[in-house]
Write a protein that holds these residues in place. Structure first.
Motif, PDB file in Angstrom:
ATOM      1  N   LEU A 173       0.853  -1.198   0.000  1.00 39.70           N
ATOM      2  CA  LEU A 173       0.000   0.000   0.000  1.00 39.70           C
ATOM      3  C   LEU A 173       0.887   1.245   0.000  1.00 39.70           C
ATOM      4  O   LEU A 173       1.915   1.272   0.685  1.00 39.70           O
ATOM      5  N   ARG A 174       0.506   2.258  -0.761  1.00 38.46           N
ATOM      6  CA  ARG A 174       1.194   3.548  -0.706  1.00 38.46           C
ATOM      7  C   ARG A 174       0.242   4.577  -0.104  1.00 38.46           C
ATOM      8  O   ARG A 174      -0.982   4.421  -0.129  1.00 38.46           O
ATOM      9  N   GLY A 175       0.796   5.663   0.425  1.00 39.28           N
ATOM     10  CA  GLY A 175      -0.018   6.756   0.927  1.00 39.28           C
ATOM     11  C   GLY A 175       0.900   7.748   1.628  1.00 39.28           C
ATOM     12  O   GLY A 175       1.659   7.376   2.518  1.00 39.28           O
ATOM     13  N   GLY A 232      10.828  11.300  -2.064  1.00 37.62           N
ATOM     14  CA  GLY A 232      10.137  11.887  -3.206  1.00 37.62           C
ATOM     15  C   GLY A 232      11.109  12.527  -4.174  1.00 37.62           C
ATOM     16  O   GLY A 232      12.274  12.807  -3.846  1.00 37.62           O
ATOM     17  N   ALA A 233      10.605  12.766  -5.376  1.00 38.19           N
ATOM     18  CA  ALA A 233      11.427  13.345  -6.434  1.00 38.19           C
ATOM     19  C   ALA A 233      12.078  14.655  -5.984  1.00 38.19           C
ATOM     20  O   ALA A 233      13.241  14.919  -6.282  1.00 38.19           O
ATOM     21  N   ARG A 234      11.316  15.446  -5.242  1.00 38.27           N
ATOM     22  CA  ARG A 234      11.842  16.751  -4.805  1.00 38.27           C
ATOM     23  C   ARG A 234      12.972  16.611  -3.792  1.00 38.27           C
ATOM     24  O   ARG A 234      13.719  17.552  -3.545  1.00 38.27           O
ATOM     25  N   ASN A 235      13.055  15.452  -3.170  1.00 33.59           N
ATOM     26  CA  ASN A 235      14.066  15.240  -2.130  1.00 33.59           C
ATOM     27  C   ASN A 235      15.191  14.304  -2.549  1.00 33.59           C
ATOM     28  O   ASN A 235      15.982  13.894  -1.711  1.00 33.59           O
ATOM     29  N   LEU A 254      13.510   5.160  -3.786  1.00 35.29           N
ATOM     30  CA  LEU A 254      14.154   6.429  -4.133  1.00 35.29           C
ATOM     31  C   LEU A 254      13.694   6.894  -5.505  1.00 35.29           C
ATOM     32  O   LEU A 254      14.087   6.339  -6.537  1.00 35.29           O
ATOM     33  N   LYS A 255      12.860   7.935  -5.497  1.00 34.99           N
ATOM     34  CA  LYS A 255      12.374   8.454  -6.764  1.00 34.99           C
ATOM     35  C   LYS A 255      13.435   9.310  -7.449  1.00 34.99           C
ATOM     36  O   LYS A 255      14.233   9.973  -6.773  1.00 34.99           O
ATOM     37  N   ARG A 256      13.388   9.273  -8.764  1.00 34.21           N
ATOM     38  CA  ARG A 256      14.331  10.099  -9.540  1.00 34.21           C
ATOM     39  C   ARG A 256      13.843  11.534  -9.539  1.00 34.21           C
ATOM     40  O   ARG A 256      12.650  11.798  -9.758  1.00 34.21           O
ATOM     41  N   GLU A 284      11.605   5.368 -11.358  1.00 29.39           N
ATOM     42  CA  GLU A 284      11.499   6.375 -12.431  1.00 29.39           C
ATOM     43  C   GLU A 284      10.062   6.914 -12.428  1.00 29.39           C
ATOM     44  O   GLU A 284       9.105   6.146 -12.529  1.00 29.39           O
ATOM     45  N   ARG A 285       9.916   8.232 -12.298  1.00 28.58           N
ATOM     46  CA  ARG A 285       8.582   8.833 -12.170  1.00 28.58           C
ATOM     47  C   ARG A 285       8.360   9.989 -13.135  1.00 28.58           C
ATOM     48  O   ARG A 285       7.497  10.820 -12.942  1.00 28.58           O
ATOM     49  N   GLY A 286       9.169   9.998 -14.202  1.00 26.56           N
ATOM     50  CA  GLY A 286       8.991  11.037 -15.211  1.00 26.56           C
ATOM     51  C   GLY A 286       9.922  12.206 -14.977  1.00 26.56           C
ATOM     52  O   GLY A 286      10.201  12.573 -13.843  1.00 26.56           O
TER      53      GLY A 286
HETATM   54  C1  PEP Z   1       3.947  10.972  -4.644  1.00 24.92           C
HETATM   55  O1  PEP Z   1       4.360   9.809  -4.759  1.00 24.92           O
HETATM   56  O2  PEP Z   1       2.781  11.266  -4.301  1.00 24.92           O
HETATM   57  C2  PEP Z   1       4.845  12.065  -5.040  1.00 24.92           C
HETATM   58  C3  PEP Z   1       4.780  13.252  -4.481  1.00 24.92           C
HETATM   59  O3  PEP Z   1       5.669  11.697  -6.034  1.00 24.92           O
HETATM   60  P1  PEP Z   1       6.968  12.451  -6.623  1.00 24.92           P
HETATM   61  O4  PEP Z   1       7.891  12.625  -5.460  1.00 24.92           O
HETATM   62  O5  PEP Z   1       7.464  11.464  -7.641  1.00 24.92           O
HETATM   63  O6  PEP Z   1       6.479  13.740  -7.211  1.00 24.92           O
END
Ligand code: PEP
Ligand code: MN
Length: 394
Positions: A173-175, A232-235, A254-256, A284-286
């Motif tokens: 689950l994500r949230g 998150g991508a921002r971090n 670890l998001k890109r 990878e999230r775009g």
């Molecule tokens: C998220 O997963 O809701 C999110 C904020 O993603 P990202 O960090 O990839 O923008």
């Protein structure tokens, strides 16, 4: 369930304990500091970059420590890491280091690192690492499915969507409880209370959960409660956060960063690995491009490159990458075909009422239909999609 790291035979005896929820044991040796990540520039000695010695998994902790001492007696800085089958890193090798390690029957392979990242290199674990979130495995043949709302919004909403994604075949689950939002006026998440609700949803559905952390001070207090941390991508380049996540034994998703190069992304993962936590999953999230027709641009080519450059599992987030529900299933199928190790997808029971990212949320029924299509395709690609706790035989 067996720990996937040990299934790989990848953890040497001096390694981080693989079972149990406790913090890791102190690492042996001095962890390689970020400043010591090395360089691919030729050195005066003629050797290129740091030397990595892959050690035999049969070596005991004492035997590894002995080797570090032998190197240090020759004025060579050296550290051991429980990544892959276990390795010793000599950041600035001299001919004595090559002699000593080259003749050592406890060393299976020497690698001259020609990349700024060391521990994440594919050749450190050629078979690829597998990382488990709760019982859900990412990597190897396993293709893992993470689903849930963008943000935890309230008890009723979360429990409803958690039950729905579990029934639809999700394994995790994500949230978001701590939400990094572009606008300071947007919903910022429920914080600690959101984590309480995720814990309740886990108890109800059997789904382990991943939730985002935005501050290094959150890592330790959440350790006993979360199954995996999301960066998150921002971090992605919040290095203090990455260092804090290197200190724990929970998986890190670890998001890109939206404008990060492959090398920057891998070096962010390297912070976590170098801190002593081998459980990293890349996502990878775009990325940001000129294209305005999708929210970001899904960079599947770099996802596939990340799989070749590193041994880490790599998953895809088609929700943030496209921002469009109608593109999520096609991009999810493409990710599976391109070799990704799983997906993270936003699902909401009432997208029109969602407090964040509602316009990209899949309805639970559409999620379940997408999972069926993925299940149909996976075996043809040599991949396995486990049923998830809601569908497991009793
Ligand atoms: C998220 O997963 O809701 C999110 C904020 O993603 P990202 O960090 O990839 O923008
Ligand atoms: Mn979101």
């Amino acid at each position: 369930m067996d720990d996937p790291q040990s299934q790989n035979g990848t953890l040497s005896p001096f390694a981080i304990p693989v079972a149990g929820a406790g913090r890791r044991a102190p690492a042996e040796g001095q962890p390689l500091g970020p400043g010591a990540l090395g360089t691919a520039e030729p050195r005066a000695s003629g050797h290129r970059g740091p030397l990595l010695a892959l050690i035999s998994p049969s070596l005991s902790e004492r035997e590894v420590r002995m080797r570090l001492e032998q190197l240090r007696a020759r004025d060579l800085a050296a550290s051991a890491y429980a990544v892959g089958q276990g390795l010793i890193v000599v950041p600035e090798p001299t001919p004595a280091a090559f002699e000593l390690l080259g003749a050592d029957p406890g060393v299976e392979r020497l690698i001259h690192a020609d990349t700024p990242y060391l521990l994440a290199r594919r050749d450190v674990c050629p078979a690829g690492s597998r990382v488990a979130i709760g019982g859900a495995v990412f990597g190897g043949e396993a293709f893992g499915l993470i689903a849930g709302p963008c943000a935890v919004e309230g008890r009723a909403e979360l429990l409803a969507v958690a039950t729905a994604v579990a029934a639809g075949g999700a394994q995790v689950l994500r949230g978001g409880a701590f939400k990094p939002r572009t606008s300071p006026y947007a919903f910022q998440g429920l914080g600690e209370h959101g984590i309480d609700l995720l814990v309740e949803a886990r108890a109800l559905t059997g789904l382990p959960f991943v939730s985002e952390v935005v501050d290094p001070a959150q890592v330790e207090p959440l350790h006993a409660r979360v199954d995996a941390y999301q960066v998150g991508a921002r971090n992605m380049q919040n290095y203090e956060l990455l260092k804090a996540l290197g200190e724990v034994d929970r998986p890190v998703l670890l998001k890109r960063g939206p404008s990060a190069t492959l090398e920057e992304w891998i070096l962010a993962a390297e912070y976590v690995l170098a801190g002593g936590n081998p459980r990293v999953i890349l996502c990878e999230r775009g990325i940001r491009t000129f294209n305005r027709d999708t929210r970001f641009t899904l960079d599947l080519a770099t996802m596939a490159l990340a799989k070749r450059a590193t041994h880490l599992p790599v998953i895809v987030d088609p929700s943030h990458a496209t921002g469009r529900p109608e593109l999520i299933a096609p991009m999810a199928l493409a990710a599976l075909a391109a070799g990704a190790d799983g997906l993270i997808v936003e699902v909401h029971a009432h997208p029109e009422a969602a407090l964040s990212d509602g316009s990209q949320a899949l309805l639970p029924a559409d999620f379940a239909a997408m999972v069926e299509r993925l299940r149909g395709l996976a075996p043809q690609l040599g991949r396995r999609i486990e049923p998830g706790p809601a569908r497991r035989e009793p």
